[in-house]
Scaffold this active site. Structure first.
Site, PDB file in Angstrom:
ATOM      1  N   CYS A  42      15.013   4.211  25.534  1.00  0.00           N
ATOM      2  CA  CYS A  42      13.605   4.956  25.464  1.00  0.00           C
ATOM      3  C   CYS A  42      13.609   6.026  26.277  1.00  0.00           C
ATOM      4  CB  CYS A  42      12.645   3.975  25.519  1.00  0.00           C
ATOM      5  SG  CYS A  42      12.496   2.527  24.409  1.00  0.00           S
ATOM      6  N   ASN A  57       7.214   3.362  17.410  1.00  0.00           N
ATOM      7  CA  ASN A  57       8.223   3.581  18.449  1.00  0.00           C
ATOM      8  C   ASN A  57       9.242   4.213  18.091  1.00  0.00           C
ATOM      9  OD1 ASN A  57       9.985   3.485  20.615  1.00  0.00           O
ATOM     10  ND2 ASN A  57       9.221   1.667  21.547  1.00  0.00           N
ATOM     11  N   HIS A  87       6.402   8.112  26.906  1.00  0.00           N
ATOM     12  CA  HIS A  87       7.135   7.390  25.895  1.00  0.00           C
ATOM     13  C   HIS A  87       6.266   6.569  24.942  1.00  0.00           C
ATOM     14  CE1 HIS A  87       9.729   4.832  23.304  1.00  0.00           C
ATOM     15  NE2 HIS A  87       9.323   3.780  24.089  1.00  0.00           N
TER      16      HIS A  87
HETATM   17  N1  ACO Z   1       3.056 -10.056  12.891  1.00  0.00           N
HETATM   18  C1  ACO Z   1       2.584 -11.274  12.920  1.00  0.00           C
HETATM   19  N2  ACO Z   1       2.537 -12.173  13.938  1.00  0.00           N
HETATM   20  C2  ACO Z   1       3.632 -11.943  14.775  1.00  0.00           C
HETATM   21  C3  ACO Z   1       4.278 -10.610  14.941  1.00  0.00           C
HETATM   22  C4  ACO Z   1       4.108  -9.694  13.784  1.00  0.00           C
HETATM   23  N3  ACO Z   1       4.783  -8.834  13.422  1.00  0.00           N
HETATM   24  N4  ACO Z   1       5.287 -10.845  15.730  1.00  0.00           N
HETATM   25  C5  ACO Z   1       4.982 -11.871  16.366  1.00  0.00           C
HETATM   26  N5  ACO Z   1       3.978 -12.577  15.955  1.00  0.00           N
HETATM   27  C6  ACO Z   1       3.344 -13.833  16.040  1.00  0.00           C
HETATM   28  C7  ACO Z   1       4.343 -14.710  16.977  1.00  0.00           C
HETATM   29  O1  ACO Z   1       5.204 -15.294  16.342  1.00  0.00           O
HETATM   30  C8  ACO Z   1       3.485 -15.690  17.679  1.00  0.00           C
HETATM   31  O2  ACO Z   1       3.289 -16.635  16.654  1.00  0.00           O
HETATM   32  P1  ACO Z   1       2.979 -18.209  17.365  1.00  0.00           P
HETATM   33  O3  ACO Z   1       1.700 -18.052  18.336  1.00  0.00           O
HETATM   34  O4  ACO Z   1       2.574 -18.720  16.226  1.00  0.00           O
HETATM   35  O5  ACO Z   1       4.116 -18.573  18.076  1.00  0.00           O
HETATM   36  C9  ACO Z   1       2.050 -14.738  17.697  1.00  0.00           C
HETATM   37  O6  ACO Z   1       2.211 -13.632  16.970  1.00  0.00           O
HETATM   38  C10 ACO Z   1       2.125 -14.201  19.261  1.00  0.00           C
HETATM   39  O7  ACO Z   1       3.200 -13.651  19.793  1.00  0.00           O
HETATM   40  P2  ACO Z   1       3.378 -13.219  21.063  1.00  0.00           P
HETATM   41  O8  ACO Z   1       4.780 -12.644  21.268  1.00  0.00           O
HETATM   42  O9  ACO Z   1       2.791 -14.096  22.262  1.00  0.00           O
HETATM   43  O10 ACO Z   1       2.546 -11.962  20.937  1.00  0.00           O
HETATM   44  P3  ACO Z   1       2.063 -11.013  22.184  1.00  0.00           P
HETATM   45  O11 ACO Z   1       0.393 -11.232  22.215  1.00  0.00           O
HETATM   46  O12 ACO Z   1       2.871 -11.101  23.332  1.00  0.00           O
HETATM   47  O13 ACO Z   1       2.614  -9.747  21.453  1.00  0.00           O
HETATM   48  C11 ACO Z   1       4.023  -7.731  21.503  1.00  0.00           C
HETATM   49  C12 ACO Z   1       3.737  -9.319  20.969  1.00  0.00           C
HETATM   50  C13 ACO Z   1       3.019  -6.917  20.641  1.00  0.00           C
HETATM   51  C14 ACO Z   1       5.327  -7.629  21.364  1.00  0.00           C
HETATM   52  C15 ACO Z   1       3.683  -7.787  22.746  1.00  0.00           C
HETATM   53  O14 ACO Z   1       4.498  -8.845  23.603  1.00  0.00           O
HETATM   54  C16 ACO Z   1       3.894  -6.468  23.498  1.00  0.00           C
HETATM   55  O15 ACO Z   1       3.150  -5.846  23.462  1.00  0.00           O
HETATM   56  N6  ACO Z   1       5.044  -6.276  24.195  1.00  0.00           N
HETATM   57  C17 ACO Z   1       5.524  -5.164  24.841  1.00  0.00           C
HETATM   58  C18 ACO Z   1       6.903  -4.726  24.277  1.00  0.00           C
HETATM   59  C19 ACO Z   1       6.923  -3.627  23.523  1.00  0.00           C
HETATM   60  O16 ACO Z   1       5.900  -2.834  23.072  1.00  0.00           O
HETATM   61  N7  ACO Z   1       7.967  -3.080  23.048  1.00  0.00           N
HETATM   62  C20 ACO Z   1       8.288  -1.672  22.868  1.00  0.00           C
HETATM   63  C21 ACO Z   1       9.737  -1.469  22.486  1.00  0.00           C
HETATM   64  S1  ACO Z   1      10.419  -1.368  24.031  1.00  0.00           S
HETATM   65  C22 ACO Z   1       9.959   0.084  24.729  1.00  0.00           C
HETATM   66  O17 ACO Z   1       9.927   0.979  24.056  1.00  0.00           O
HETATM   67  C23 ACO Z   1       9.667   0.029  26.116  1.00  0.00           C
END
Ligand code: ACO
Length: 344
Positions: A126, A301, A271
């Site tokens: 990224c 992304n 980014h």
């Molecule tokens: N659709 C539906 N449900 C989903 C999905 C999806 N696509 N993905 C995960 N879930 C579920 C999980 O299985 C989990 O279910 P459970 O509670 O039954 O176990 C639930 O949603 C919650 O999952 P979490 O991982 O706890 O969700 P969180 O609120 O942390 O959100 C996310 C996940 C959006 C990825 C968050 O952690 C985040 O924003 N992280 C930042 C990472 C990011 O954006 N990276 C980008 C790429 S890296 C970069 O460019 C820097």
């Protein structure tokens, strides 16, 4: 004339680099959250709420990374008013190259008919575009090159697990390319002011694609595919926490080094990782919404391509123009993080 008169500590002439043009290309195929609902257990509501993404683009069969890069490059050349033959070096940032080797920079070079000039592939995920900008800046400053083509291009759609198993990552990413022409300038009011690059390899496994890789023998095996280690892995919450800290840190570092107040920046272009990360960064920096650009709802992304795509759109929307002070910032796998301050 200032650039021609600048010299470094050894008394050598130092030049100044500026972004002379920028352009982007995204594939025609739009993939909405509703389309993803049909192939995995996810929902438009979950994706929008957690990421801000509404749709993304995927390449068509037969379309590849370097093809998108070529289209973006030709737009950047047009924008710069530069002939393709004026380019004397290529820097190509991608984590999704067409081949394991050689780098996609060689493919692009051939497609552009620039055979013979240097083509450097960099793999800073990224942060690739900002790392590449920093390299281009150094080459222009030393007088080695006059017009560098800097590209960020990604085909993410062929490297993600488009099933419920991979949904946490799959919904985030899209395909696209952005390109910029970095040129020598004598205009003291324009140009790249500084770039700041960082990495911490302690965190490699928090956001990575483990296989295939030469650490294993053989590099690629059926076991890897069976174990799904060829799909990317992300510790989402961990990435979120670090990104929300590193983005503001590296933006402030660039501002302080240049003795510039954040309020004097016309636009911060981060980014496009995730709308919630961008929002957390904006709040930490105490910036108004209109000062932090976002287009993640349209493209998801696109990794190394996200900043040049966003910057091209910000120019097209009239948000920035010649004379604008811009701060670019990125965070990603490695972990790596980086920023750049420039005046258009
Ligand atoms: N659709 C539906 N449900 C989903 C999905 C999806 N696509 N993905 C995960 N879930 C579920 C999980 O299985 C989990 O279910 P459970 O509670 O039954 O176990 C639930 O949603 C919650 O999952 P979490 O991982 O706890 O969700 P969180 O609120 O942390 O959100 C996310 C996940 C959006 C990825 C968050 O952690 C985040 O924003 N992280 C930042 C990472 C990011 O954006 N990276 C980008 C790429 S890296 C970069 O460019 C820097």
């Amino acid at each position: 004339m200032m650039a021609e008169n600048c010299s470094n500590q050894k008394g050598q002439i130092m030049h100044k680099a500026h972004m002379a043009g920028i352009g982007y290309y995204v594939p025609e195929k739009v993939v909405t959250n509703a389309d993803l609902e049909k192939i995995m257990d996810t929902s438009d509501e979950w994706i929008r709420e957690r990421t801000g993404i509404i749709e993304r683009r995927y390449v068509a069969d037969g379309e590849n990374n370097a093809d998108m890069a070529e289209k973006a490059s030709r737009k950047a050349l047009d924008h710069a008013g530069c002939d393709v033959q004026d380019i004397d070096f290529i820097i190509y940032a991608t984590l999704s190259p067409d081949y394991f080797f050689p780098g996609s920079g060689c493919l692009l070079q051939d497609q552009l008919g620039l055979n013979g000039i240097g083509a450097l592939d960099i793999r800073n995920q990224c942060c690739g575009f900002v790392y590449g900008l920093s390299i281009a800046d150094q080459y222009i400053k030393t007088g080695e090159y006059k017009n560098i083509l800097l590209v960020g291009s990604e085909v993410q759609s062929r490297g993600i697990d488009l099933t419920t198993r991979g949904r946490d990552i799959a919904v985030l990413f899209g395909d696209g390319a952005g390109a910029a022409i970095i040129s020598r300038t004598d205009d003291e009011n324009r140009g790249i002011i500084n770039t700041k690059l960082h990495a911490d390899g302690k965190y490699i496994k928090e956001l990575w694609c483990e296989d295939p890789g030469s650490i294993k023998n053989p590099r690629l095996s059926h076991e890897m595919i069976d174990s799904t280690s060829h799909w990317p892995y992300m510790n989402g919450r961990y990435v979120f926490k670090h990104a929300a800290t590193r983005f503001p840190e590296v933006i402030n570092e660039a501002l302080e080094a240049a003795n510039i107040n954040k309020d004097d920046v016309d636009l911060v272009i981060p980014h496009q990782a995730n709308m919630r990360i961008t929002e957390a960064v904006r709040m930490r920096l105490e910036l108004p919404e209109e000062k932090v650009y976002s287009n993640i709802h349209k493209y998801g992304n696109t990794t190394a391509a996200s900043i040049p795509i966003a910057m091209s759109e910000a120019i097209a929307e009239g948000l920035i123009k010649e004379g604008s002070l811009i701060c670019l910032a990125a965070f990603g796998s490695g972990f790596t993080w980086a920023s750049a301050l420039l005046r258009l």
